[in-house]
Design a protein around this motif. Sequence first.
Motif, PDB file in Angstrom:
ATOM      1  N   SER A  17     -75.543-150.170 117.752  1.00  0.00           N
ATOM      2  CA  SER A  17     -76.134-150.478 119.067  1.00  0.00           C
ATOM      3  C   SER A  17     -75.496-149.731 120.237  1.00  0.00           C
ATOM      4  N   LYS A  20     -77.455-144.809 119.519  1.00  0.00           N
ATOM      5  CA  LYS A  20     -77.570-143.584 118.705  1.00  0.00           C
ATOM      6  C   LYS A  20     -79.035-143.186 118.484  1.00  0.00           C
ATOM      7  N   SER A  40     -81.944-145.707 110.015  1.00  0.00           N
ATOM      8  CA  SER A  40     -83.248-146.239 109.578  1.00  0.00           C
ATOM      9  C   SER A  40     -83.471-145.961 108.096  1.00  0.00           C
ATOM     10  N   TYR A  42     -81.124-145.918 105.771  1.00  0.00           N
ATOM     11  CA  TYR A  42     -80.388-146.958 105.042  1.00  0.00           C
ATOM     12  C   TYR A  42     -81.117-148.307 105.130  1.00  0.00           C
ATOM     13  N   ALA A  97     -78.420-153.399 104.487  1.00  0.00           N
ATOM     14  CA  ALA A  97     -78.247-151.953 104.718  1.00  0.00           C
ATOM     15  C   ALA A  97     -76.762-151.598 104.697  1.00  0.00           C
ATOM     16  N   GLU A 126     -78.876-138.564 113.797  1.00  0.00           N
ATOM     17  CA  GLU A 126     -78.171-139.785 114.247  1.00  0.00           C
ATOM     18  C   GLU A 126     -77.646-140.566 113.059  1.00  0.00           C
ATOM     19  N   ARG A 128     -73.849-142.677 111.140  1.00  0.00           N
ATOM     20  CA  ARG A 128     -72.409-142.931 111.216  1.00  0.00           C
ATOM     21  C   ARG A 128     -71.580-141.812 110.603  1.00  0.00           C
ATOM     22  N   ASP A 129     -72.177-141.007 109.751  1.00  0.00           N
ATOM     23  CA  ASP A 129     -71.396-139.966 109.079  1.00  0.00           C
ATOM     24  C   ASP A 129     -72.074-138.601 109.202  1.00  0.00           C
TER      25      ASP A 129
END
Length: 346
Positions: A17, A20, A40, A42, A97, A126, A128-129
């Motif tokens: 949140s 991203k 999205s 995941y 997820a 976009e 996390r990794d």
Amino acid sequence: MSKDRRSIVVTVDGQSSTGKSSLACALANRLGMNFLGSGSIYRLCAYFMLRGKDLEAIKELLTESLAFKSTQGDMSVWVQGEDLTAKINDAQVTKMASDIAKDVAVRTQLADLQKGFQSGLGLVAEGRDMGTVIFPRATLKLFLTADVAVRAKRRKVQLEQMGLSPDYDQLVMELKARDHQDETRAISPLVPAKDAVFVDTAAHWDENLEQMYQQVLMVLPKQVMPKEVVQIFDQVRQDSMRYAQLGNVSDYERWWKGCSEASSKKFQGEIIGASWLCPIYVRDFIPDPINAHLSILQNTSAVEQAMLSVFIATKPSYERLFYVAALCGQYAVLSNRLLALQDIVG
Ligand SMILES: Nc1ncnc2c1ncn2[C@@H]1O[C@H](COP(=O)(O)OP(=O)(O)O)[C@@H](O)[C@H]1O
Ligand SMILES: Nc1ccn([C@@H]2O[C@H](COP(=O)(O)OP(=O)(O)O)[C@@H](O)[C@H]2O)c(=O)n1
């Protein structure tokens, strides 16, 4: 190995949140590039797993029919023509997820799918990794941050708009738990890349988007331009700043004339059509057309914007285009004749 000049990838990583997906999708639109919303992906994977589909079938389905759409500050996710945004954002799918994201088989399959988005003019990815694992050689890596209270408030509004009824305290707890799970897992944990640029998204959405766009403008020309054009560009930049401070336009024009003649000779045949492109775009970026010539001199980022716009509009090979764009940049900074520009634009 050096970064591939032709392949532009901007990664946008960060906690839950922080903005991203909405910011990265809007940035991709503004740049005319592809968008990849890995979060999205995941979520969709979890959603379809909960409905009994296996990983192979999910990968095939998403490869064929996944589409992202940007609508006024939010991003929606479509599969086979159906908008699944609300469905993949409910609490059960959200938790699932994050759980399946720890599974190495899931990550490997989804990594292939994600890398496949890298085509066309460029990609804003976009997740996390994105900057650490999927696109470690990205052109620019942004890492978004925001206080958990700000994030929970936003997520609450977002979910309410989707017709869901979340509890604020529960959201804070879930965000913290998911952040912890994502940050401490063994594979692909959520960590900023070493070369990441941090953006605090506590500010207004438009302001964040502008900040991210400016970051792209700062790195993009240098990343994809041939060395000699970078030199020209740097010279233009330095001189324009110097002359803007002095307010001395005629000396500057004299310098430019010589420079422009030399460049024309050097890149003969490469600059056809370029001289009219830049004024049009510069005009679009300058809010006050009467003083456009002054604004251009005072605001060198207008040149970068112009260059990028020309790049987006014309889409030829990067090499050729940046010769053109660099010369356009010179033209924009140095021409300083509004009437002439209007004549050209017609
Ligand atoms: N200044 C801001 N920056 C980023 N997002 C914001 C901002 N203000 C409101 N939002 C909203 O916060 C919500 C969460 O953003 P989202 O892009 O889904 O985050 P993430 O993908 O990081 O989970 C969205 O509804 C978005 O429109
Ligand atoms: N590149 C990514 C993207 C998401 N994920 C996982 O997928 C979950 C949902 O991602 P998301 O980006 O939609 O979540 P939010 O940031 O919107 O809350 C996260 O909690 C992560 O565990 C991941 O592991 N790697």
